[in-house]
Enzyme design. Structure first.
Site, PDB file in Angstrom:
ATOM      1  N   HIS A 692       0.816  -1.211   0.000  1.00  0.00           N
ATOM      2  CA  HIS A 692       0.000   0.000   0.000  1.00  0.00           C
ATOM      3  C   HIS A 692       0.852   1.263   0.000  1.00  0.00           C
ATOM      4  CE1 HIS A 692      -2.743  -3.134   1.447  1.00  0.00           C
ATOM      5  NE2 HIS A 692      -3.664  -2.429   0.827  1.00  0.00           N
ATOM      6  N   CYS A 724      -0.148  -8.106   0.243  1.00  0.00           N
ATOM      7  CA  CYS A 724      -1.466  -8.047  -0.387  1.00  0.00           C
ATOM      8  C   CYS A 724      -1.270  -8.100  -1.899  1.00  0.00           C
ATOM      9  CB  CYS A 724      -2.206  -6.764   0.027  1.00  0.00           C
ATOM     10  SG  CYS A 724      -4.004  -6.855  -0.218  1.00  0.00           S
TER      11      CYS A 724
END
Length: 756
Positions: A692, A724
């Site tokens: 992120h 992720c």
């Protein structure tokens, strides 16, 4: 009656803020140009609320990234590592949110967690021992003044000190109580400045009160608010809660010198009973959250009027409000011209909820025509029931939720089947959604290219993705998911029972927006969803390619669910649909299948006593139902996003997956201690770097992270992966990051072989 809302969406009805902030990140616009866009959006919101007839309009609910980060920055709670960068204030703010890597230094972002039981993420405030808490910012004052100059007398809002502390992280030896005096002084300074500017009210959000409260928690709350409410400087203070009830603190709240209290009468299971049984002080105003701020279904007015009548019997002064901020729903149904009116008449997004508040007020004043018109909507069936799927759910037996043989036996079978090296490397599934990928999808949707051309482009992308992974030495590959938009929307589009929008965007965090599908009716699968792409990718390599699916709980939690069917039944319908896809993948030679449950914790009740009986007792079996019929040699993976897993670790183990990957890079891998202590059996892939953030982790950094993992978890149980999916990143970040990940893993493998 008076009407208001707790907060309003801020990303822009067409995501204007998202695009402006991203341009700022790319240095395509200046800070002044970004500020101009932000100001325009704030003015549009105030005008929208005013035009709708809302009596009390909030300000301060706007943010470039996150309101918790805004509050911490306002009060100088900025860790030293960010101040040491010596950046401009706005860039220092974004460095906390995204990390920073450049000429001024290299720092990771603050931790990010789910905002209570929503899909919104907040940035965790760090309380260092040397934190110098004091009022230094001007955001709340600037936005109040901006609104006033435009002719709006607003109610400034701010995250309260108790929630800031309870959601924060203490990095040194000091505890929450050590920061109380400074926080009280800082918030009092906020009161004083707002009063000086001419504000009448301030809204202080304290949703942390809807969680279980201990005696120590209530003492902490009292230590903050008794002195603070004794120094209001003439302001009236609204203590606002949402997402649940305040059963532990109700007596305390009503005894303190708040001028008004905001309570949630929808998710607050005991709120009405509290008000009825304990009474509500006549000298306080009750802000009654009766319009659902988290779902998109039109309100049944008769139910709301019945509820309001009961509330008014217990409270002398009542303001009609939303159950929470409207941040969690899209802007307006007006942005959906392609949606048939037979659907739209049942829906209410943020702007339409303003109308509902005003119409409830008119009905209360005697407008029976509005009530009758609304009642007609609820007297006819909304959809045709799928009797086959409802009967199938009703016929499920206990054996349908359990996989054989045992985890330990499967692990041995799979070890022989795949013959993977120690610390096998993989990714979470998606690769960057480049401009070319998005353009190809857009052209196909507009009818500018054929289905064959669209599919060929995606096959070319898959081929390049597989070749890249093989080239750098990834052990278990993925196909990259170039054919997919949002992970839940993609599956919903392939299933019966879902309804889709074009512009119903909701902010998830920062510039990240999602477009949740609407579960309109009964859910079923009528054709394969992912098989073709997975089979094609597997045909390109001898290495295993993971099939990539989204789990039933996440599909439910990241959709707008039905209100006429229990969450349990709706999830079981989805689980049976995904189970059919799992079995199709297996039949077509896909031996490793990842079923993401990124949002497992999202709907976990905020009170621990409800965790199992109201959620986990059906959510965990729903996941097991999806994979209960696969062979022992088929390896089932799952993935979870930012969450606090420590306290439900047994439930996660009970999902009976073979491997779980999770986001841990922003949390300093603290979950590893819990896994070690609880003898977690499922093999794990703690994320070794934060996707992120645009930072590219060095090989040395990743090596250090892997060594920390190896020190805590048995070697045979560890997988190495990012934390992720990579869809939100660019190739310029993804390529070196994955090269470093694989190289770091190989280096640690060599060290371990030498040690052994």
């Amino acid at each position: 009656m008076t009407t208001t809302v707790i907060g309003y969406p801020r990303i822009g009805s067409h995501r204007e803020l998202k695009f402006a902030v991203q341009k700022y990140f790319k240095q395509a616009i200046s800070a002044d140009e970004l500020a101009q866009t932000a100001s325009q959006l704030r003015h549009e919101n105030w005008q929208t609320l005013s035009d709708a007839g809302i009596d009390q309009i909030p300000s301060g609910d706007f943010s470039y990234y996150d309101l918790t980060l805004d509050t911490a920055t306002l009060l100088n709670i900025v860790p030293a590592r960010y101040k040491a960068l010596h950046l401009a204030p706005l860039d220092e703010y974004f460095a906390q949110a995204r990390g920073y890597q450049g000429e001024h230094g290299d720092v990771k972002a603050l931790s990010m967690k789910k905002w209570f039981n929503t899909n919104y993420h907040y940035l965790v405030t760090e309380f260092d021992d040397d934190a110098d808490i004091k009022l230094v910012g001007t955001k709340i004052f600037d936005e109040y003044q901006e609104a006033r100059d435009a002719g709006y007398q607003t109610r400034p809002t701010i995250i309260g000190p108790y929630t800031l502390i309870k959601n924060g992280r203490f990095t040194g030896h000091k505890t929450a109580s050590d920061f109380v005096p400074a926080l009280v002084a800082a918030y009092e300074a906020v009161f004083a400045q707002l009063a000086k500017q001419g504000a009448d009210w301030i809204q202080i959000d304290e949703p942390a009160l809807v969680k279980d409260q201990t005696t120590a928690d209530l003492a902490l709350f009292s230590s903050l608010y008794k002195p603070l409410l004794a120094a209001k400087h003439g302001l009236k203070v609204l203590g606002q809660t949402y997402f649940g009830d305040v059963r532990d603190s109700y007596d305390l709240l009503t005894s303190l010198d708040f001028d008004a209290l905001g309570l949630d009468f929808l998710e607050g299971a005991e709120t009405l009973t509290l008000v009825q049984d304990h009474g509500f002080p006549a000298d306080k105003i009750l802000y009654a959250g009766v319009i659902n701020g988290k779902n998109i279904w039109k309100a049944h007015y008769q139910d709301k009027i019945d509820l309001l009548n009961q509330i008014k019997d217990a409270a002398a002064q009542v303001v009609i409000s939303t159950s929470c901020s409207l941040l969690h729903v899209p802007y307006t149904i007006e942005n959906e011209p392609q949606l048939d009116d037979k659907y739209k008449r049942y829906l209410a997004f943020a702007k339409e909820k303003l109308t509902e508040l005003v119409e409830l007020d008119r009905i209360e004043a005697g407008d029976t025509a509005l009530l009758e018109q609304n009642e007609q909507l609820f007297t006819q069936p909304r959809y045709v029931e799928n009797e086959a799927i409802t009967k199938l759910v009703a016929s499920l037996k206990e054996a349908d939720f359990h996989r054989e043989p045992s985890f330990e036996e499967r692990a041995q079978v799979q070890k022989a089947e795949f013959n993977l090296p120690k610390l096998p490397t993989t990714t979470i599934g998606s690769f960057p959604q480049t401009k070319e990928v998005k353009r190809n999808r857009a052209k196909f949707k507009k009818g500018e290219i054929t289905k064959e051309a669209y599919d060929q482009f995606n096959r070319d992308q898959i081929k390049a993705c597989v070749e890249f992974q093989e080239e750098i030495g990834v052990d278990v590959l993925v196909h990259g998911e170039f054919e997919r938009n949002d992970m839940v929307e993609y599956f919903g589009e392939k299933l019966d029972g879902f309804l889709f929008t074009s512009n119903a965007w909701v902010q998830s965090y920062g510039t990240r927006c999602v477009k949740p599908p609407i579960i309109w009716g009964d859910v079923s699968r009528n054709q394969p969803i992912t098989v073709a792409e997975s089979v094609y990718a597997q045909s390109l390599t001898d290495k295993p390619v993971k099939g990539m699916l989204t789990g039933p709980v996440t599909i439910l939690n990241w959709s707008f669910p039905r209100e006429d069917l229990s969450l349990k039944e709706s999830t079981y319908q989805i689980a049976l649909a995904i189970q059919a896809e799992v079995l199709d993948l297996e039949r077509n030679g896909i031996k490793i299948i990842q079923i993401d449950e990124a949002a497992l914790r999202e709907n976990l009740p905020l009170r621990q006593s409800d965790w199992y009986s109201k959620y986990l007792d059906w959510a965990i079996p729903a996941f097991r139902l999806v994979h209960s019929r696969v062979a022992a040699s088929t390896q089932i993976h799952t993935h979870m996003c930012y969450s606090e897993f420590d306290d439900i670790i047994d439930a996660i183990d009970d999902m009976d997956a073979d491997v779980i990957s999770f986001e841990a890079s922003r949390a300093d891998l603290t979950l590893l201690d819990t896994l070690q202590k609880d003898h977690f059996k499922t093999h794990v892939g703690p994320g070794v770097y934060d996707i992120h953030s645009p930072r590219v982790p060095s090989q040395d950094e990743i090596e250090g992270t892997i060594r920390k993992i190896v020190a805590k978890i048995p070697l045979d149980n560890i997988w190495i992966n990012p934390d992720c999916g990579l869809k939100t990143r660019g190739n310029k970040e993804t390529t070196p990051s994955l090269i470093h990940l694989v190289a770091a893993t190989k280096k640690v493998r060599q060290e371990l072989a030498y040690e052994n």
